[in-house]
Design a protein around this motif. Structure first.
Motif, PDB file in Angstrom:
ATOM      1  N   GLY A  25      -1.762   6.488  -1.700  1.00 31.63           N
ATOM      2  CA  GLY A  25      -0.455   6.934  -2.155  1.00 31.63           C
ATOM      3  C   GLY A  25       0.379   7.597  -1.084  1.00 31.63           C
ATOM      4  N   ALA A  26      -0.101   7.589   0.173  1.00 31.13           N
ATOM      5  CA  ALA A  26       0.671   8.168   1.263  1.00 31.13           C
ATOM      6  C   ALA A  26       1.858   7.286   1.631  1.00 31.13           C
ATOM      7  CB  ALA A  26      -0.222   8.379   2.488  1.00 31.13           C
ATOM      8  N   ALA A  27       1.807   6.010   1.252  1.00 31.70           N
ATOM      9  CA  ALA A  27       2.924   5.085   1.400  1.00 31.70           C
ATOM     10  C   ALA A  27       3.013   4.282   0.105  1.00 31.70           C
ATOM     11  CB  ALA A  27       2.724   4.156   2.598  1.00 31.70           C
ATOM     12  N   ASP A  28       4.137   3.667  -0.128  1.00 34.92           N
ATOM     13  CA  ASP A  28       4.362   2.968  -1.393  1.00 34.92           C
ATOM     14  C   ASP A  28       3.928   1.510  -1.369  1.00 34.92           C
ATOM     15  OD1 ASP A  28       5.716   5.162  -2.789  1.00 34.92           O
ATOM     16  OD2 ASP A  28       7.280   4.863  -1.290  1.00 34.92           O
ATOM     17  N   MET A  29       4.052   0.854  -0.208  1.00 33.33           N
ATOM     18  CA  MET A  29       3.842  -0.588  -0.207  1.00 33.33           C
ATOM     19  C   MET A  29       3.549  -1.083   1.207  1.00 33.33           C
ATOM     20  SD  MET A  29       6.325  -3.123  -2.325  1.00 33.33           S
ATOM     21  CE  MET A  29       5.745  -4.718  -2.878  1.00 33.33           C
ATOM     22  N   LEU A  30       2.800  -2.182   1.294  1.00 34.42           N
ATOM     23  CA  LEU A  30       2.598  -2.831   2.588  1.00 34.42           C
ATOM     24  C   LEU A  30       3.870  -3.552   3.012  1.00 34.42           C
ATOM     25  CD1 LEU A  30      -1.009  -4.304   2.213  1.00 34.42           C
ATOM     26  CD2 LEU A  30      -0.294  -2.271   3.476  1.00 34.42           C
ATOM     27  N   TRP A  31       4.042  -3.684   4.307  1.00 35.72           N
ATOM     28  CA  TRP A  31       5.260  -4.280   4.871  1.00 35.72           C
ATOM     29  C   TRP A  31       5.022  -5.728   5.273  1.00 35.72           C
ATOM     30  CZ3 TRP A  31       9.937  -5.516   6.141  1.00 35.72           C
ATOM     31  CH2 TRP A  31      10.322  -5.913   7.421  1.00 35.72           C
ATOM     32  N   ASP A  32       4.218  -5.967   6.305  1.00 36.17           N
ATOM     33  CA  ASP A  32       4.101  -7.313   6.854  1.00 36.17           C
ATOM     34  C   ASP A  32       2.659  -7.810   6.868  1.00 36.17           C
ATOM     35  OD1 ASP A  32       3.213  -5.540   8.800  1.00 36.17           O
ATOM     36  OD2 ASP A  32       3.858  -6.806  10.455  1.00 36.17           O
ATOM     37  N   ILE A  33       1.759  -7.121   6.182  1.00 35.16           N
ATOM     38  CA  ILE A  33       0.364  -7.538   6.157  1.00 35.16           C
ATOM     39  C   ILE A  33      -0.106  -7.616   4.705  1.00 35.16           C
ATOM     40  CG2 ILE A  33      -0.167  -6.555   8.422  1.00 35.16           C
ATOM     41  CD1 ILE A  33      -1.419  -4.182   7.027  1.00 35.16           C
ATOM     42  N   GLN A  34      -1.167  -8.363   4.513  1.00 30.31           N
ATOM     43  CA  GLN A  34      -1.749  -8.515   3.183  1.00 30.31           C
ATOM     44  C   GLN A  34      -2.934  -7.559   3.025  1.00 30.31           C
ATOM     45  OE1 GLN A  34      -2.196 -12.816   3.797  1.00 30.31           O
ATOM     46  NE2 GLN A  34      -1.001 -13.123   1.938  1.00 30.31           N
ATOM     47  N   PRO A  35      -3.399  -7.348   1.793  1.00 34.56           N
ATOM     48  CA  PRO A  35      -4.579  -6.495   1.609  1.00 34.56           C
ATOM     49  C   PRO A  35      -5.744  -6.985   2.455  1.00 34.56           C
ATOM     50  CG  PRO A  35      -3.586  -7.069  -0.495  1.00 34.56           C
ATOM     51  CD  PRO A  35      -2.884  -7.885   0.543  1.00 34.56           C
ATOM     52  N   LEU A  36      -6.535  -6.068   2.951  1.00 37.50           N
ATOM     53  CA  LEU A  36      -7.661  -6.425   3.802  1.00 37.50           C
ATOM     54  C   LEU A  36      -8.637  -7.325   3.056  1.00 37.50           C
ATOM     55  CD1 LEU A  36      -8.370  -2.965   5.446  1.00 37.50           C
ATOM     56  CD2 LEU A  36      -7.093  -4.890   6.411  1.00 37.50           C
ATOM     57  N   THR A  37      -9.144  -8.330   3.751  1.00 36.04           N
ATOM     58  CA  THR A  37     -10.057  -9.300   3.138  1.00 36.04           C
ATOM     59  C   THR A  37     -11.252  -8.614   2.489  1.00 36.04           C
ATOM     60  OG1 THR A  37      -9.406 -10.945   4.800  1.00 36.04           O
ATOM     61  CG2 THR A  37     -11.437 -11.350   3.590  1.00 36.04           C
ATOM     62  N   GLU A  38     -11.798  -7.613   3.163  1.00 34.81           N
ATOM     63  CA  GLU A  38     -12.994  -6.966   2.627  1.00 34.81           C
ATOM     64  C   GLU A  38     -12.702  -6.143   1.376  1.00 34.81           C
ATOM     65  OE1 GLU A  38     -11.762  -4.478   6.324  1.00 34.81           O
ATOM     66  OE2 GLU A  38     -11.706  -6.574   5.658  1.00 34.81           O
ATOM     67  N   GLU A  39     -11.418  -5.825   1.138  1.00 37.03           N
ATOM     68  CA  GLU A  39     -11.056  -5.061  -0.053  1.00 37.03           C
ATOM     69  C   GLU A  39     -10.741  -5.958  -1.250  1.00 37.03           C
ATOM     70  OE1 GLU A  39     -11.276  -1.912  -0.150  1.00 37.03           O
ATOM     71  OE2 GLU A  39     -11.341  -1.319   1.968  1.00 37.03           O
ATOM     72  N   LEU A  40     -10.496  -7.246  -0.992  1.00 34.18           N
ATOM     73  CA  LEU A  40     -10.045  -8.132  -2.062  1.00 34.18           C
ATOM     74  C   LEU A  40     -11.053  -8.304  -3.200  1.00 34.18           C
ATOM     75  CD1 LEU A  40      -8.145 -10.900  -0.062  1.00 34.18           C
ATOM     76  CD2 LEU A  40      -7.167  -9.319  -1.748  1.00 34.18           C
ATOM     77  N   PRO A  41     -12.358  -8.476  -2.916  1.00 36.59           N
ATOM     78  CA  PRO A  41     -13.286  -8.678  -4.046  1.00 36.59           C
ATOM     79  C   PRO A  41     -13.220  -7.571  -5.095  1.00 36.59           C
ATOM     80  CG  PRO A  41     -14.355  -9.249  -1.991  1.00 36.59           C
ATOM     81  CD  PRO A  41     -13.052  -8.621  -1.620  1.00 36.59           C
ATOM     82  N   ASP A  42     -13.205  -6.318  -4.666  1.00 36.54           N
ATOM     83  CA  ASP A  42     -13.139  -5.217  -5.619  1.00 36.54           C
ATOM     84  C   ASP A  42     -11.794  -5.185  -6.344  1.00 36.54           C
ATOM     85  OD1 ASP A  42     -15.685  -4.367  -5.122  1.00 36.54           O
ATOM     86  OD2 ASP A  42     -15.101  -2.788  -3.705  1.00 36.54           O
ATOM     87  N   LEU A  43     -10.712  -5.443  -5.608  1.00 39.69           N
ATOM     88  CA  LEU A  43      -9.389  -5.443  -6.237  1.00 39.69           C
ATOM     89  C   LEU A  43      -9.287  -6.523  -7.302  1.00 39.69           C
ATOM     90  CD1 LEU A  43      -7.177  -4.935  -3.044  1.00 39.69           C
ATOM     91  CD2 LEU A  43      -7.545  -3.269  -4.874  1.00 39.69           C
ATOM     92  N   LEU A  44      -9.862  -7.700  -6.997  1.00 39.58           N
ATOM     93  CA  LEU A  44      -9.827  -8.800  -7.962  1.00 39.58           C
ATOM     94  C   LEU A  44     -10.769  -8.558  -9.128  1.00 39.58           C
ATOM     95  CD1 LEU A  44      -9.728 -11.759  -5.422  1.00 39.58           C
ATOM     96  CD2 LEU A  44      -7.889 -11.144  -6.999  1.00 39.58           C
ATOM     97  N   GLU A  45     -11.958  -8.060  -8.833  1.00 41.38           N
ATOM     98  CA  GLU A  45     -12.970  -7.857  -9.871  1.00 41.38           C
ATOM     99  C   GLU A  45     -12.498  -6.839 -10.910  1.00 41.38           C
ATOM    100  OE1 GLU A  45     -16.356  -8.281 -12.062  1.00 41.38           O
ATOM    101  OE2 GLU A  45     -15.725  -9.483 -10.320  1.00 41.38           O
ATOM    102  N   THR A  46     -11.834  -5.804 -10.462  1.00 44.55           N
ATOM    103  CA  THR A  46     -11.386  -4.750 -11.379  1.00 44.55           C
ATOM    104  C   THR A  46      -9.981  -5.019 -11.922  1.00 44.55           C
ATOM    105  OG1 THR A  46     -10.513  -3.444  -9.530  1.00 44.55           O
ATOM    106  CG2 THR A  46     -12.796  -3.031 -10.199  1.00 44.55           C
ATOM    107  N   ARG A  47      -9.394  -6.142 -11.513  1.00 46.40           N
ATOM    108  CA  ARG A  47      -8.015  -6.470 -11.908  1.00 46.40           C
ATOM    109  C   ARG A  47      -7.089  -5.272 -11.623  1.00 46.40           C
ATOM    110  NH1 ARG A  47      -7.756 -11.258 -14.380  1.00 46.40           N
ATOM    111  NH2 ARG A  47      -9.689 -12.121 -15.275  1.00 46.40           N
TER     112      ARG A  47
END
Length: 545
Positions: free
Chosen positions: A254-276
């Motif tokens: 929450g220190a920033a609101d949104m990513l600018w020119d990059i996508q979520p890190l690949t290693e973080e995607l499984p958890d983000l997808l799994e938990t919707r």
């Protein structure tokens, strides 16, 4: 917003990178445009923006021939310029089209307009060799036969032939009007950035390349005149130069609101997808990304057998995993995605599960005179997901005896030093890149014309987005027929035949049709997808803001 890189240009006539187009909507408006929406039918519908209505034959805005368009500007339209606030008038719209053919820096979207607007080609040639001290005057007073201002509020366009997607061309940022101040500076130059004007809800008040872009409210913008942008937030502050991990963690905490020119890190995607996780936004958008670009200026790529071998050498499934797996992308075996109205399934080099066929690739290389394989130089962006993608491609091609030398560069270096049409461009054989449609729906042109058009292009000319310098007389013939067809159904068939010819030549290696996916803080509300953007910043708000 936080990220790693920078814009390619703040100049709307030149801006083409995804991240750039994500903020251009904040400070520019066009005659017509799109609403940001999750409803694909709504998102693909042309709506009035600066114009009071979308011209049609029914309302008299388009004539019976389908080649004459009349627009009337809405009231309360104003510029915020370096010399003050003043009305936006019809002549500014004409000037914006002229700047696309500026002899010192033509727009990357110029091909769309040259092939469609009557007289623009002649205008380009008429101003081409103008001395610098006379250029502003020549641009201002040389007319384009097919673009005419009638008083301060009416603009008439005449096209060379009926074009079912002409209104779509007028909805992209390239077609932004231009104030008179723009003629005194070179497009995209530091001098241009100092006179950058705004007709949208925000204006750029601070730009430090590679560090920061700050947009604040534009006092010249009248909300009543804008049906597409709500402008809920007071400012958009972009901090650049961060690592992918640092940017991701700032948004996650929450220190920033949104990513600018990059996508979520690949290693973080499984958890983000799994938990919707609601902070991850996913939206199919017809992205032809990534694909492998083939450099036809490279001697080894003159062999079709080599180019076809590469089609079978790549493990697309491995790349898919890097890009988040099947929930975030689809295997691509052709160029036009299912979201394009001209799409029909056509997979000439498909392999089981998209995993490739290295043995077949080896046989093709042997037939081409490379029984011991060969070495290729692969250039790619050195940020975000792209280094890992390059490694997946390198490993896959090694199975087929193709040794790949990896060359990671910044996005600006990729386009300026490797993809540029200048004689000094650097050596490479293949490249990882991607392509996004400039609009939704009836958009086959937006994939096929920029990437494969070589009509009238000499070897040392500007090849535009045809970065691989691909040339085919048959492809040019089919493209010309498609662009000049008044029958949309017939045009789609011609585009499909063109796609098949490009694939027969193995001019690129399709890899994935990626979805848009973006990561924002829990405070962000009303994230809405928008053509070629990773969300529309003019329609989101912050919880409690």
């Amino acid at each position: 917003m936080v990220g790693a890189g920078d814009v390619d240009h703040l100049d709307p006539a030149l801006a083409y990178h995804t991240a750039t187009r994500g903020i251009v909507r904040g400070y520019t408006r066009q005659l017509v445009g799109y609403v940001a929406s999750r409803d694909r039918a709504a998102a693909g519908k042309i709506l009035p923006d600066l114009a009071i209505e979308v011209p049609t034959q029914a309302n008299g805005g388009i004539d019976a021939s389908g080649t004459r368009y009349r627009f009337t500007l809405a009231e309360d339209l104003r510029w915020h310029t370096s010399s003050g606030i003043r009305p936006l008038v019809a002549g500014d719209v004409v000037r914006g089209i002229k700047r696309l053919a500026h002899p010192l820096a033509s727009s990357p979207g110029l091909a769309y307009y040259l092939s469609t607007i009557d007289g623009l080609l002649e205008f380009r040639d008429a101003v081409a060799d103008t001395p610098l001290d006379a250029l502003a005057d020549r641009l201002e007073h040389t007319e384009i036969r097919g673009v005419r201002a009638v008083g301060d509020r009416e603009i008439i366009f005449t096209t060379r032939h009926p074009a079912s997607d002409f209104l779509n061309m007028l909805a992209v940022p390239f077609a932004t009007p231009a104030p008179i101040e723009y003629l005194d500076v070179v497009p995209g130059s530091p001098e241009f950035n100092r006179v950058l004007a705004s007709n949208g809800p925000y204006r750029v008040v601070n730009y430090v390349p590679g560090e920061r872009i700050l947009l604040e409210r534009n006092p010249a913008w009248e909300p009543r005149s804008d049906r597409l942008r709500a402008a809920y937030v007071d400012a958009i502050d972009i901090r650049e130069g961060l690592s992918e991990r640092a940017a991701h963690d700032m948004v996650a905490t929450g220190a920033a609101d949104m990513l600018w020119d990059i996508q979520p890190l690949t290693e973080e995607l499984p958890d983000l997808l799994e938990t919707r996780d609601p902070r991850l936004e996913v939206y199919p958008a017809g992205l032809f990304s990534p694909y492998i670009l083939i450099n036809f200026a490279s001697p080894v790529m003159a062999s079709r057998e080599v180019r076809v071998a590469l089609q079978y050498a790549v493990d697309k499934a491995a790349v898919s995993r890097v890009w988040g797996g099947p929930r975030l992308n689809d295997i691509a075996d052709q160029i036009l995605p299912p979201l394009c109205t001209a799409h029909r399934e056509y997979r000439p080099y498909a392999t089981e599960g998209g995993r490739g066929d290295p043995e077949r690739a080896r046989r093709l290389l042997a037939d081409a005179g490379y029984p011991d394989g060969l070495t290729l130089r692969l250039v790619f962006r050195d940020r975000d997901i792209h280094p890992e993608t390059a490694e997946a491609v390198r490993a896959a091609m090694a199975r087929a005896g193709v040794r790949v030398e990896l060359v990671g560069v910044s996005i600006n270096e990729l386009f300026a030093d490797y993809f540029s049409s200048s004689a000094t461009r650097k050596s490479w054989d293949i490249a990882l890149t991607g392509w996004e449609p400039d609009w939704y729906g009836n958009n086959a042109r937006t994939y096929l014309q920029p990437l494969f058009d070589s009509r009238g292009v000499a070897e040392n000319d500007d090849w535009g987005a045809n970065f691989g310098r691909y040339r085919s007389a048959e492809v040019n013939k089919l493209l010309d027929a498609a662009l000049t067809s008044a029958d949309e159904t017939r045009a789609r068939e011609l585009f499909r035949r063109m796609e098949a010819e490009v694939l027969r030549d193995a001019a690129v290696v399709p890899v994935l049709f990626a979805h848009q996916y973006w990561f924002h803080a829990t405070t962000v509300r009303n994230w809405l997808p928008y053509p070629v953007l990773n969300g529309d910043p003019t329609n989101l708000w912050l919880e409690g803001g």
